[in-house]
Design an enzyme around this catalytic site. Structure first.
Site, PDB file in Angstrom:
ATOM      1  N   HIS A  17      29.660 -30.453 -33.278  1.00 40.70           N
ATOM      2  CA  HIS A  17      29.046 -31.045 -32.238  1.00 40.70           C
ATOM      3  C   HIS A  17      29.703 -29.957 -31.057  1.00 40.70           C
ATOM      4  O   HIS A  17      30.815 -31.141 -30.490  1.00 40.70           O
ATOM      5  CB  HIS A  17      29.496 -32.938 -32.293  1.00 40.70           C
ATOM      6  CG  HIS A  17      28.597 -33.845 -31.122  1.00 40.70           C
ATOM      7  ND1 HIS A  17      27.606 -35.072 -31.689  1.00 40.70           N
ATOM      8  CD2 HIS A  17      28.707 -33.429 -29.673  1.00 40.70           C
ATOM      9  CE1 HIS A  17      27.679 -35.667 -30.368  1.00 40.70           C
ATOM     10  NE2 HIS A  17      27.857 -34.640 -29.986  1.00 40.70           N
ATOM     11  N   HIS A  19      28.586 -29.709 -26.608  1.00 43.21           N
ATOM     12  CA  HIS A  19      27.115 -29.385 -25.302  1.00 43.21           C
ATOM     13  C   HIS A  19      28.311 -28.160 -24.963  1.00 43.21           C
ATOM     14  O   HIS A  19      29.291 -27.803 -24.308  1.00 43.21           O
ATOM     15  CB  HIS A  19      27.061 -30.778 -24.787  1.00 43.21           C
ATOM     16  CG  HIS A  19      27.580 -31.980 -25.046  1.00 43.21           C
ATOM     17  ND1 HIS A  19      25.609 -31.968 -24.776  1.00 43.21           N
ATOM     18  CD2 HIS A  19      28.270 -32.369 -25.932  1.00 43.21           C
ATOM     19  CE1 HIS A  19      25.970 -33.524 -25.541  1.00 43.21           C
ATOM     20  NE2 HIS A  19      27.137 -33.638 -26.066  1.00 43.21           N
ATOM     21  N   LEU A  20      27.226 -26.743 -24.606  1.00 42.33           N
ATOM     22  CA  LEU A  20      27.362 -25.272 -24.262  1.00 42.33           C
ATOM     23  C   LEU A  20      26.762 -25.518 -22.593  1.00 42.33           C
ATOM     24  O   LEU A  20      26.870 -25.017 -21.794  1.00 42.33           O
ATOM     25  CB  LEU A  20      27.359 -24.563 -24.505  1.00 42.33           C
ATOM     26  CG  LEU A  20      28.163 -24.415 -25.966  1.00 42.33           C
ATOM     27  CD1 LEU A  20      27.455 -22.906 -26.837  1.00 42.33           C
ATOM     28  CD2 LEU A  20      29.571 -24.068 -25.836  1.00 42.33           C
ATOM     29  N   ARG A  21      25.679 -26.563 -22.536  1.00 43.18           N
ATOM     30  CA  ARG A  21      25.191 -26.451 -21.155  1.00 43.18           C
ATOM     31  C   ARG A  21      24.130 -24.598 -21.265  1.00 43.18           C
ATOM     32  O   ARG A  21      23.724 -24.341 -22.228  1.00 43.18           O
ATOM     33  CB  ARG A  21      25.621 -26.620 -20.430  1.00 43.18           C
ATOM     34  CG  ARG A  21      27.003 -27.916 -20.276  1.00 43.18           C
ATOM     35  CD  ARG A  21      25.836 -28.598 -20.312  1.00 43.18           C
ATOM     36  NE  ARG A  21      26.843 -30.449 -20.104  1.00 43.18           N
ATOM     37  CZ  ARG A  21      27.088 -31.509 -20.715  1.00 43.18           C
ATOM     38  NH1 ARG A  21      25.963 -31.395 -21.490  1.00 43.18           N
ATOM     39  NH2 ARG A  21      27.881 -32.037 -20.234  1.00 43.18           N
ATOM     40  N   ASN A  45      20.376 -31.500 -25.296  1.00 43.49           N
ATOM     41  CA  ASN A  45      20.652 -32.698 -24.272  1.00 43.49           C
ATOM     42  C   ASN A  45      19.888 -31.680 -22.794  1.00 43.49           C
ATOM     43  O   ASN A  45      20.518 -31.932 -21.779  1.00 43.49           O
ATOM     44  CB  ASN A  45      20.751 -33.918 -24.487  1.00 43.49           C
ATOM     45  CG  ASN A  45      22.159 -33.348 -24.583  1.00 43.49           C
ATOM     46  OD1 ASN A  45      22.982 -32.683 -24.805  1.00 43.49           O
ATOM     47  ND2 ASN A  45      23.173 -34.315 -23.652  1.00 43.49           N
ATOM     48  N   LYS A 103      18.238 -34.483 -34.055  1.00 43.98           N
ATOM     49  CA  LYS A 103      19.105 -35.221 -32.954  1.00 43.98           C
ATOM     50  C   LYS A 103      18.688 -36.339 -32.714  1.00 43.98           C
ATOM     51  O   LYS A 103      17.872 -36.415 -31.967  1.00 43.98           O
ATOM     52  CB  LYS A 103      20.102 -34.667 -31.930  1.00 43.98           C
ATOM     53  CG  LYS A 103      20.893 -35.424 -30.817  1.00 43.98           C
ATOM     54  CD  LYS A 103      22.093 -35.182 -31.695  1.00 43.98           C
ATOM     55  CE  LYS A 103      22.862 -36.446 -30.933  1.00 43.98           C
ATOM     56  NZ  LYS A 103      24.147 -36.873 -31.031  1.00 43.98           N
ATOM     57  N   HIS A 140      23.201 -40.519 -32.011  1.00 44.66           N
ATOM     58  CA  HIS A 140      23.976 -40.724 -31.138  1.00 44.66           C
ATOM     59  C   HIS A 140      24.211 -42.279 -31.534  1.00 44.66           C
ATOM     60  O   HIS A 140      22.901 -42.939 -31.710  1.00 44.66           O
ATOM     61  CB  HIS A 140      23.831 -40.688 -29.277  1.00 44.66           C
ATOM     62  CG  HIS A 140      24.831 -41.279 -28.678  1.00 44.66           C
ATOM     63  ND1 HIS A 140      25.569 -40.744 -27.789  1.00 44.66           N
ATOM     64  CD2 HIS A 140      24.809 -43.272 -28.020  1.00 44.66           C
ATOM     65  CE1 HIS A 140      26.990 -41.626 -27.339  1.00 44.66           C
ATOM     66  NE2 HIS A 140      25.559 -42.846 -27.049  1.00 44.66           N
ATOM     67  N   HIS A 178      30.086 -38.714 -32.934  1.00 44.47           N
ATOM     68  CA  HIS A 178      31.718 -38.918 -32.547  1.00 44.47           C
ATOM     69  C   HIS A 178      32.005 -40.377 -32.749  1.00 44.47           C
ATOM     70  O   HIS A 178      32.013 -41.616 -31.602  1.00 44.47           O
ATOM     71  CB  HIS A 178      31.527 -38.915 -30.692  1.00 44.47           C
ATOM     72  CG  HIS A 178      30.131 -38.976 -30.335  1.00 44.47           C
ATOM     73  ND1 HIS A 178      29.355 -40.334 -30.776  1.00 44.47           N
ATOM     74  CD2 HIS A 178      29.286 -38.095 -29.749  1.00 44.47           C
ATOM     75  CE1 HIS A 178      27.795 -40.331 -30.548  1.00 44.47           C
ATOM     76  NE2 HIS A 178      27.684 -38.689 -28.985  1.00 44.47           N
ATOM     77  N   LEU A 224      31.237 -41.005 -23.071  1.00 46.40           N
ATOM     78  CA  LEU A 224      30.227 -41.846 -23.807  1.00 46.40           C
ATOM     79  C   LEU A 224      30.446 -41.116 -25.201  1.00 46.40           C
ATOM     80  O   LEU A 224      29.746 -40.423 -25.635  1.00 46.40           O
ATOM     81  CB  LEU A 224      28.784 -42.416 -23.295  1.00 46.40           C
ATOM     82  CG  LEU A 224      28.747 -43.163 -22.157  1.00 46.40           C
ATOM     83  CD1 LEU A 224      27.207 -43.213 -21.796  1.00 46.40           C
ATOM     84  CD2 LEU A 224      29.264 -44.380 -22.265  1.00 46.40           C
ATOM     85  N   ASP A 252      32.933 -32.704 -29.553  1.00 47.75           N
ATOM     86  CA  ASP A 252      31.263 -33.459 -28.349  1.00 47.75           C
ATOM     87  C   ASP A 252      32.198 -33.000 -26.563  1.00 47.75           C
ATOM     88  O   ASP A 252      32.309 -33.934 -25.545  1.00 47.75           O
ATOM     89  CB  ASP A 252      31.944 -35.087 -28.283  1.00 47.75           C
ATOM     90  CG  ASP A 252      30.774 -35.358 -27.646  1.00 47.75           C
ATOM     91  OD1 ASP A 252      29.596 -34.409 -27.079  1.00 47.75           O
ATOM     92  OD2 ASP A 252      30.231 -36.789 -27.698  1.00 47.75           O
ATOM     93  N   HIS A 256      30.881 -31.121 -17.333  1.00 48.11           N
ATOM     94  CA  HIS A 256      30.593 -31.463 -16.093  1.00 48.11           C
ATOM     95  C   HIS A 256      31.126 -30.561 -14.470  1.00 48.11           C
ATOM     96  O   HIS A 256      31.824 -30.789 -14.908  1.00 48.11           O
ATOM     97  CB  HIS A 256      29.812 -32.949 -16.355  1.00 48.11           C
ATOM     98  CG  HIS A 256      28.934 -33.569 -16.454  1.00 48.11           C
ATOM     99  ND1 HIS A 256      27.571 -33.657 -16.795  1.00 48.11           N
ATOM    100  CD2 HIS A 256      29.365 -34.198 -17.945  1.00 48.11           C
ATOM    101  CE1 HIS A 256      26.476 -34.207 -17.626  1.00 48.11           C
ATOM    102  NE2 HIS A 256      28.362 -34.829 -18.513  1.00 48.11           N
TER     103      HIS A 256
HETATM  104  N1  OTD Z   1      28.778 -38.036 -24.457  1.00 45.13           N
HETATM  105  N2  OTD Z   1      28.434 -36.817 -22.350  1.00 45.13           N
HETATM  106  C1  OTD Z   1      27.278 -36.152 -22.866  1.00 45.13           C
HETATM  107  C2  OTD Z   1      27.486 -35.991 -24.437  1.00 45.13           C
HETATM  108  C3  OTD Z   1      28.102 -36.956 -24.800  1.00 45.13           C
HETATM  109  O1  OTD Z   1      27.710 -38.773 -26.285  1.00 45.13           O
HETATM  110  C4  OTD Z   1      27.153 -37.432 -26.101  1.00 45.13           C
HETATM  111  O2  OTD Z   1      27.195 -36.832 -27.315  1.00 45.13           O
HETATM  112  C5  OTD Z   1      26.527 -35.497 -22.623  1.00 45.13           C
HETATM  113  O3  OTD Z   1      27.130 -35.152 -21.000  1.00 45.13           O
HETATM  114  O4  OTD Z   1      26.131 -34.169 -22.191  1.00 45.13           O
HETATM  115  C6  OTD Z   1      28.757 -38.561 -23.164  1.00 45.13           C
HETATM  116  O5  OTD Z   1      29.870 -39.025 -22.310  1.00 45.13           O
HETATM  117 ZN    ZN Z   2      27.871 -35.077 -27.500  1.00 43.22          ZN
HETATM  118 ZN    ZN Z   3      26.295 -38.622 -28.387  1.00 42.46          ZN
END
Ligand code: OTD
Ligand code: ZN
Ligand code: ZN
Length: 349
Positions: A17, A19-21, A45, A103, A140, A178, A224, A252, A256
């Site tokens: 899990h 996030h690479l943006r 996302n 997802k 999530h 997570h 989160l 996770d 940012h």
């Molecule tokens: N939680 N921020 C992000 C994702 C996770 O819920 C998540 O997987 C994000 O910025 O994409 C966060 O606080």
């Molecule tokens: Zn995440």
């Molecule tokens: Zn999440």
């Protein structure tokens, strides 16, 4: 209980899990993940979320182009579900190995998650198809009703949404992502690991909600699901120290830019790719549970996803590693988890 081990060679881990943006952030963060992990599940996302096969292929190519050429990293793509997801698109994507999973973000549950999925019934036809073809659903798991206390959203999700969902789709493969609470630990560990598993982040294993307010508000610890009471952190630690196969690595890591973290409405998310694996080793060592490190990092995930474990190995050595203070991105910066701190474990070079 201290363990006097100074070198660990293990199967190369995967991050289930991350996030690479995109664009300049992607270019700066992707090689951290590629250094420590062979494969990673890439969250969909984006500002313009990944909702179909052609977007996933093009995002995957963007990730591969951003990697250093000597990297053997494999991005595993996911489809972002919304009210308009077409089951045929998921089925084609899954069988062609474009998508490893789909997802579910309950509407507005975290960053970029306006899926409009306000009730699970809205996507029953999609879940039915996923169950039929054996495609995993990544969740999530937080209730979205604004009246629910933020600290209760995960436990309520199990009662109000996950239990009914599993009753209706008992053969659907699910990862509760997570997890942060003892309620999640108890629920997951009592179920069949073929159908239900969970990922756990390093920050939820290391910190509790006090840390977010220690010495002043700490926006870099805002993520989160939110950090919880210490009893929950202890429950997460205890279950991974027991070697339970329902639980595996999912960092996770969610980068940012500083300007978006430090804002009137600061974004949630912790960027930990520069140290996540080293944090996990530190945690297992502290618990006297290094014998279960490899299954958590490298075996339980592939088993759930029904794919081979990696052939490559990685060696970690007991040598100080300084986490970068910041990562420059154009005129802005990303501040990593534990910025500037020293961990006792490094990658052997
Ligand atoms: N939680 N921020 C992000 C994702 C996770 O819920 C998540 O997987 C994000 O910025 O994409 C966060 O606080
Ligand atoms: Zn995440
Ligand atoms: Zn999440």
């Amino acid at each position: 209980m201290a363990e006097f081990i100074t070198k660990i060679t293990m199967i190369k881990p995967d991050d289930w899990h991350v996030h690479l943006r995109e664009d300049k952030i992607l270019k700066k963060v992707v090689n951290y993940t590629g250094t420590f992990y062979k494969r990673a599940i890439i969250m969909p996302n984006l500002n313009n979320p990944i909702t179909n096969c052609s977007q996933a292929i093009s995002y995957r190519n963007q990730i591969l182009r951003a990697m250093n050429s000597n990297c053997i990293f494999q991005p595993l793509m996911t489809c972002y579900l919304n009210r308009f997801t077409i089951p045929e698109e998921l089925e084609i994507g899954f069988f062609k190995k474009i998508f490893i999973a789909a997802k579910l973000y309950p509407n507005c549950s975290t960053t970029n998650s306006k899926t409009n999925i306000k009730k699970i019934d809205h996507i029953a036809h999609i879940l039915e198809r996923m169950e039929k073809i054996g495609m995993p659903l990544l969740i999530h798991g937080e209730e979205i009703n604004k009246n629910i206390d933020i600290y209760d959203k995960e436990a309520m999700f199990i009662e109000n949404t996950l239990k009914p969902l599993r009753k209706n789709f008992s053969k659907l493969k699910i990862v509760l992502e997570h997890i942060t609470t003892k309620e999640s630990v108890e629920y997951i560990k009592s179920k069949n690991a073929k159908y239900l598993c969970a990922t756990i982040t390093p920050h939820h294993l290391m910190l509790n909600r006090n840390h977010m307010f220690s010495g002043g508000i700490q926006p870099y610890l805002y993520c989160l699901p939110i950090l919880k009471r210490d009893i929950h952190r202890k429950a997460l630690r205890k279950v991974i120290a027991s070697g339970d196969k329902h639980f595996f690595l999912g960092s996770d890591s969610a980068p940012h830019l500083h300007k978006n973290k430090i804002n009137i409405f600061g974004y949630s998310g912790i960027f930990n790719a520069s140290s996540s694996l080293l944090c996990y080793v530190t945690i297992f060592e502290k618990m006297g549970a290094l014998k279960h490190l490899q299954s958590f990092c490298s075996e339980n995930g592939p088993k759930f996803y029904n794919i081979p474990v990696n052939k490559e190995t990685i060696t970690l050595v007991k040598k100080p590693y300084k986490i970068p203070k910041q990562i420059n991105v154009g005129k802005d910066v990303i501040i990593p988890f534990l910025s500037g701190k020293i961990l006792n474990w490094s990658l052997e070079t």
